[in-house]
Each structure stands twice: as structure tokens, then as C-alpha cells.
Design a protein around this motif. Structure first.
Motif, PDB file in Angstrom:
ATOM      1  N   GLY A 135     -11.398   1.397  21.584  1.00 41.40           N
ATOM      2  CA  GLY A 135     -11.295   0.248  22.455  1.00 41.40           C
ATOM      3  C   GLY A 135      -9.866  -0.274  22.402  1.00 41.40           C
ATOM      4  N   ALA A 136      -9.517  -1.121  23.351  1.00 40.49           N
ATOM      5  CA  ALA A 136      -8.163  -1.686  23.377  1.00 40.49           C
ATOM      6  C   ALA A 136      -8.218  -3.088  23.941  1.00 40.49           C
ATOM      7  CB  ALA A 136      -7.226  -0.813  24.214  1.00 40.49           C
ATOM      8  N   ARG A 137      -7.218  -3.891  23.594  1.00 38.50           N
ATOM      9  CA  ARG A 137      -7.107  -5.243  24.122  1.00 38.50           C
ATOM     10  C   ARG A 137      -5.796  -5.397  24.873  1.00 38.50           C
ATOM     11  NH1 ARG A 137      -3.787  -8.690  21.383  1.00 38.50           N
ATOM     12  NH2 ARG A 137      -3.010  -8.008  19.347  1.00 38.50           N
ATOM     13  N   LEU A 138      -5.810  -6.280  25.838  1.00 40.91           N
ATOM     14  CA  LEU A 138      -4.615  -6.531  26.639  1.00 40.91           C
ATOM     15  C   LEU A 138      -3.645  -7.415  25.867  1.00 40.91           C
ATOM     16  CD1 LEU A 138      -3.203  -6.287  29.434  1.00 40.91           C
ATOM     17  CD2 LEU A 138      -4.410  -8.389  30.077  1.00 40.91           C
ATOM     18  N   VAL A 139      -2.381  -6.993  25.795  1.00 42.45           N
ATOM     19  CA  VAL A 139      -1.335  -7.786  25.162  1.00 42.45           C
ATOM     20  C   VAL A 139      -0.590  -8.601  26.213  1.00 42.45           C
ATOM     21  CG1 VAL A 139       0.806  -7.698  23.817  1.00 42.45           C
ATOM     22  CG2 VAL A 139      -1.088  -6.150  23.275  1.00 42.45           C
ATOM     23  N   GLY A 140      -0.270  -7.972  27.325  1.00 42.50           N
ATOM     24  CA  GLY A 140       0.433  -8.660  28.405  1.00 42.50           C
ATOM     25  C   GLY A 140       0.586  -7.734  29.591  1.00 42.50           C
ATOM     26  N   ARG A 151      -3.117  -2.750  23.246  1.00 50.67           N
ATOM     27  CA  ARG A 151      -3.069  -2.290  21.850  1.00 50.67           C
ATOM     28  C   ARG A 151      -4.443  -1.779  21.438  1.00 50.67           C
ATOM     29  NH1 ARG A 151      -0.326  -6.393  19.210  1.00 50.67           N
ATOM     30  NH2 ARG A 151       1.575  -5.228  19.691  1.00 50.67           N
ATOM     31  N   LEU A 152      -4.459  -0.633  20.778  1.00 53.89           N
ATOM     32  CA  LEU A 152      -5.709  -0.033  20.330  1.00 53.89           C
ATOM     33  C   LEU A 152      -6.382  -0.900  19.267  1.00 53.89           C
ATOM     34  CD1 LEU A 152      -4.648   3.709  19.926  1.00 53.89           C
ATOM     35  CD2 LEU A 152      -5.891   2.677  21.830  1.00 53.89           C
ATOM     36  N   LYS A 153      -7.712  -0.926  19.294  1.00 56.57           N
ATOM     37  CA  LYS A 153      -8.494  -1.577  18.249  1.00 56.57           C
ATOM     38  C   LYS A 153      -8.798  -0.524  17.185  1.00 56.57           C
ATOM     39  CE  LYS A 153     -10.681  -4.728  21.572  1.00 56.57           C
ATOM     40  NZ  LYS A 153     -11.968  -5.146  22.196  1.00 56.57           N
ATOM     41  N   LEU A 154      -7.857  -0.335  16.279  1.00 58.27           N
ATOM     42  CA  LEU A 154      -7.986   0.732  15.289  1.00 58.27           C
ATOM     43  C   LEU A 154      -9.012   0.397  14.212  1.00 58.27           C
ATOM     44  CD1 LEU A 154      -4.223   1.704  14.865  1.00 58.27           C
ATOM     45  CD2 LEU A 154      -5.985   2.909  16.167  1.00 58.27           C
ATOM     46  N   GLU A 155      -9.195  -0.879  13.922  1.00 53.45           N
ATOM     47  CA  GLU A 155     -10.182  -1.336  12.939  1.00 53.45           C
ATOM     48  C   GLU A 155     -10.047  -0.583  11.618  1.00 53.45           C
ATOM     49  OE1 GLU A 155     -13.870  -0.812  14.953  1.00 53.45           O
ATOM     50  OE2 GLU A 155     -13.578  -2.549  16.267  1.00 53.45           O
TER      51      GLU A 155
END
Length: 204
Positions: A135-140, A151-155
Motif C-alpha cells: 500500500g502507499a500514501r500520498l505525500v504531495g 510513499r510505500l507503507k513498508l510496515e
């Protein structure tokens, strides 16, 4: 879609190819430069093989850091009456909305991609060249330049991918070879080559 663009500099090609010479025939007519081809078929084949090896080398180094991105929207199906009023709403369903390319630029899983790939997404899935998915989240994101950073959700998981180094487009010259790697039309891990056709083009 944004692709990873890897340049073959003049020094790189100098190690792999022999430049074509230019000859001007003695004639009373206006002089016109003409390209002199290699002397025989064996030279032609050797020249093509050296150029091909240069492309393969760039692709093998860059491809592991190029990713396939899927934008997902959560859509609920609704039923309306004759007057357009909602009378029932179903459970949200995850539906792919956009696909595109991007490339990893650091060990934390930061990725540069296109704004239109992520703009309307409720969720982002990223597939790496080795088949792993995160999964990934938006940075900008910036609509004007159609660029976005996610950015990847590497966990806690190890990325284990060598990031690509951002180049300096000002140092490129028109006519230089470049290699593009990405996922056009959803076809992942696509590699193509061409030359820099122009510089300083406006986006507006």
C-alpha cells in the motif's frame, strides 16, 4: 504516464559504439553532409550489438526501481426512485480507477509518479518489479506539473531495492539517447528508447 528516464551519455556510448563519420563530397553543387555507414555487414552487426548492450545495461540497472501503481476508489452503488432520490445504498466496493508508473528515489520507499494517477484515488497499491505489492500514501501532488510523490507503507519490511538517482535535465543535450521504462496503458515493465527531441518546452 511518468516513466523512469535513463540517459545514455556521450561518454557511455563512446565505450560501446563507434560514431558515424561525416564526409562532404567534392562537388560544384552546394555541399551536403552525408553519413558514411560502416564498411561491411560485420561492422554493422557489431555496431548494433554494442548499442543494444548499452540499452540492456541501462534497463537492467533501472528496472528494479520502476513500479506499477494502481489508484483505487471506493464506490457505493445506489438505487434511485423515479424522482432521482436515493432509496438504497450498497456497501462500498474497491474499484481500480487509474494505473500508471513511478520510480523509487530513496530507501524509505518514496516514489515519484503522475498526479493524474493518484488524484482521485481513495487508496493506492504499488507493485514492484519483483512482484511484491505494498500500500502507499500520498505525500504531495501538483496538478500544474502533473507530478505527485507517494510513499510505500513498508510496515517494518525491507525494501531491498536500489533507488534511482535524480538526474539533471539541464545537462542533457538535444539528440542524446534516452531509455524510458514504465507501465503505459497498464502494460508493466515496458522499455523503449529514443532521443531527446527538444528542451525547455512549456507545459501550458
Amino acid at each position: 504516464c511518468l516513466s523512469a528516464i535513463a540517459g545514455l551519455t556521450t561518454s557511455t556510448l563512446a565505450q560501446t559504439t563507434q560514431p558515424a563519420s561525416v564526409a562532404v563530397p567534392p562537388t560544384a553543387e552546394p555541399a551536403q553532409a552525408r553519413l558514411v555507414s560502416p564498411a561491411n555487414d560485420a561492422d554493422d552487426l557489431a555496431f548494433a550489438n554494442r548499442l543494444s548492450n548499452a540499452f540492456k545495461s541501462v534497463a537492467s540497472r533501472a528496472e528494479p526501481a520502476v513500479v506499477h501503481i494502481i489508484g483505487i476508489r471506493n464506490i457505493s452503488r445506489v438505487q434511485r426512485d423515479w424522482f432521482g432520490r436515493i432509496i438504497s445504498r450498497g456497501q462500498p466496493e474497491a474499484v481500480p480507477s487509474n494505473v500508471g508508473s513511478g520510480f523509487i528515489i530513496d530507501a524509505d520507499g518514496t516514489i515519484v509518479t503522475n498526479n493524474h494517477v493518484v488524484a482521485d484515488a481513495d487508496d493506492l497499491r504499488v507493485r514492484l518489479a519483483d512482484g511484491r505489492e505494498f500500500g502507499a500514501r500520498l505525500v504531495g501532488r501538483d496538478e500544474m506539473t502533473d507530478l505527485a510523490v507517494i510513499r510505500l507503507k513498508l510496515e517494518g519490511k525491507s525494501l531491498n531495492v536500489r533507488p534511482l538517482v535524480m538526474g539533471d535535465s539541464d545537462s542533457l543535450d538535444v539528440g542524446e539517447w534516452v531509455v524510458a521504462i514504465g507501465s503505459p496503458f497498464g502494460f508493466s515493465r515496458t522499455v523503449t528508447a529514443g532521443i531527446v527531441s527538444a528542451k525547455g518546452r512549456s507545459l501550458t
